[in-house]
Scaffold this motif. Structure first.
Motif, PDB file in Angstrom:
ATOM      1  N   HIS A 146      -7.799  -2.638 -12.767  1.00 31.74           N
ATOM      2  CA  HIS A 146      -6.642  -1.793 -13.042  1.00 31.74           C
ATOM      3  C   HIS A 146      -5.569  -2.540 -13.834  1.00 31.74           C
ATOM      4  N   ARG A 153      -5.453  -4.227  -3.333  1.00 33.99           N
ATOM      5  CA  ARG A 153      -4.174  -4.455  -4.028  1.00 33.99           C
ATOM      6  C   ARG A 153      -3.575  -3.139  -4.517  1.00 33.99           C
ATOM      7  N   VAL A 154      -4.434  -2.296  -5.074  1.00 33.34           N
ATOM      8  CA  VAL A 154      -3.951  -1.004  -5.571  1.00 33.34           C
ATOM      9  C   VAL A 154      -3.439  -0.165  -4.403  1.00 33.34           C
ATOM     10  N   ALA A 155      -4.189  -0.147  -3.298  1.00 35.09           N
ATOM     11  CA  ALA A 155      -3.775   0.622  -2.125  1.00 35.09           C
ATOM     12  C   ALA A 155      -2.449   0.110  -1.584  1.00 35.09           C
ATOM     13  N   ASN A 156      -2.243  -1.177  -1.625  1.00 34.83           N
ATOM     14  CA  ASN A 156      -0.975  -1.746  -1.147  1.00 34.83           C
ATOM     15  C   ASN A 156       0.179  -1.353  -2.056  1.00 34.83           C
ATOM     16  N   ARG A 157      -0.043  -1.414  -3.367  1.00 33.47           N
ATOM     17  CA  ARG A 157       1.021  -1.072  -4.311  1.00 33.47           C
ATOM     18  C   ARG A 157       1.418   0.402  -4.223  1.00 33.47           C
ATOM     19  N   THR A 158       0.434   1.247  -3.916  1.00 33.07           N
ATOM     20  CA  THR A 158       0.699   2.689  -3.859  1.00 33.07           C
ATOM     21  C   THR A 158       1.074   3.167  -2.463  1.00 33.07           C
ATOM     22  N   GLY A 159       1.157   2.239  -1.525  1.00 37.79           N
ATOM     23  CA  GLY A 159       1.533   2.608  -0.168  1.00 37.79           C
ATOM     24  C   GLY A 159       0.435   3.274   0.624  1.00 37.79           C
ATOM     25  N   GLU A 160      -0.818   3.158   0.180  1.00 39.74           N
ATOM     26  CA  GLU A 160      -1.928   3.818   0.856  1.00 39.74           C
ATOM     27  C   GLU A 160      -2.703   2.885   1.777  1.00 39.74           C
ATOM     28  N   ASP A 217      -5.830  -8.069 -10.943  1.00 42.41           N
ATOM     29  CA  ASP A 217      -6.494  -6.818 -10.589  1.00 42.41           C
ATOM     30  C   ASP A 217      -7.385  -6.435 -11.758  1.00 42.41           C
TER      31      ASP A 217
END
Length: 229
Positions: free
Chosen positions: A228, A198-205, A225
Motif C-alpha cells: 500500500h 499496519r493498514v488496519a491500525n492506520r484505519t482504526g480497524e 508497507d
C-alpha cells in the motif's frame, strides 16, 4: 482417465458434477464403482435422497469409511457429513482433542486448517466445531476443553493467530519482530499479513486485543508497507 471418470459418473447416477468433484478430490478416480455404490447406499439409509447433494458438496466422504452404528443419531451423522467427516461420535472426542493438542504442541496455536499440510480431517472437524458452537449443540465441558487449548471460535481469529504465531517464532529466532523483507527465511505471505496489520491500525480497524498483542511483540507499525506504499 476418461474411462475411470465415466465409471464414477455412472456410479453417481450422472446426477452430479463428477468432473468438479474429481478436480477437488483426485483420489476418487482410484475408487471402484462398487465401493462408491456401497457408500451411497449406507449414507442414503440415513439421509435419503440428499446423499448425492452431500457427496457433491463434500466429495472426500467417498474416500472415507462411512458406517452407521446402532444408536447413531441421524441428525448428528448428517451434521458430520455436511462438514466432510465420516462421523463425530462421543467415542471419537478424546482422540480428536488429543490430536488437536498435539497440533498445538507442534505449532504453538490451535489454528488447524490454516497451514499447508494440515490434516484435512482435523481441519474439517475444527470447522464443524465452530458451526456446532453457533448452533448450540456443544456442551460446556467440550467448550472448556477446547478453550484450554487456545481454540478460536471465529475462523478469522484462528487465521490471524496462525500468522501471529509465525511472527512470534521469527522474533524467537532473530530477537526482533522487525522482519527484513529480503530475509531468506521470511514468508512473503507473512510480509503481506504484516502489511495488512499496519493498514488496519492506520484505519482504526485493528481490534484492541490484536493491537496489544502486536505491541507486546515489538511489532513495527511504522515499517514499510509494500502493498500500500
Amino acid at each position: 482417465l476418461a474411462r475411470r471418470l465415466a465409471e464414477l459418473d455412472w456410479a453417481l447416477g450422472g446426477a452430479v458434477d463428477t468432473a468438479f468433484m474429481v478436480a477437488r478430490e483426485p483420489g476418487l478416480l482410484r475408487l471402484d464403482r462398487d465401493r462408491v455404490i456401497r457408500t451411497l447406499v449406507t449414507m442414503s439409509s440415513v439421509c435419503g435422497g440428499d446423499v448425492l447433494r452431500l457427496v457433491e458438496r463434500e466429495p472426500s466422504l467417498l474416500l472415507q469409511d462411512i458406517t452407521v452404528e446402532s444408536g447413531d443419531s441421524a441428525e448428528r451423522l448428517v451434521r458430520a457429513w455436511q462438514a466432510g467427516i465420516a462421523s463425530d461420535r462421543d467415542s471419537e472426542w478424546e482422540a480428536r482433542v488429543e490430536a488437536l493438542g498435539a497440533y498445538v504442541g507442534r505449532h504453538g496455536d490451535a489454528s488447524v486448517g490454516f497451514r499447508d499440510g494440515d490434516d484435512p480431517g482435523l481441519a474439517k472437524w475444527a470447522r464443524k466445531l465452530r458451526a456446532d458452537r453457533v448452533d448450540g449443540v456443544m456442551d460446556a465441558g467440550q467448550v472448556e476443553a477446547l478453550e484450554r487449548l487456545g481454540f478460536q471460535w471465529d475462523g478469522g481469529d484462528a487465521e490471524w493467530e496462525r500468522w501471529f504465531t509465525e511472527l512470534r517464532e521469527y522474533r524467537r529466532r532473530h530477537g526482533t519482530a522487525v522482519v527484513q523483507p529480503l530475509g531468506l527465511d521470511v514468508s512473503p505471505v507473512l510480509m503481506h499479513w504484516m502489511s495488512i496489520q499496519r493498514v488496519a491500525n492506520r484505519t482504526g480497524e485493528l481490534s484492541p486485543g490484536r493491537l496489544e498483542k502486536l505491541q507486546d511483540l515489538g511489532f513495527d507499525f511504522s515499517g514499510v508497507d509494500p502493498i500500500h506504499a
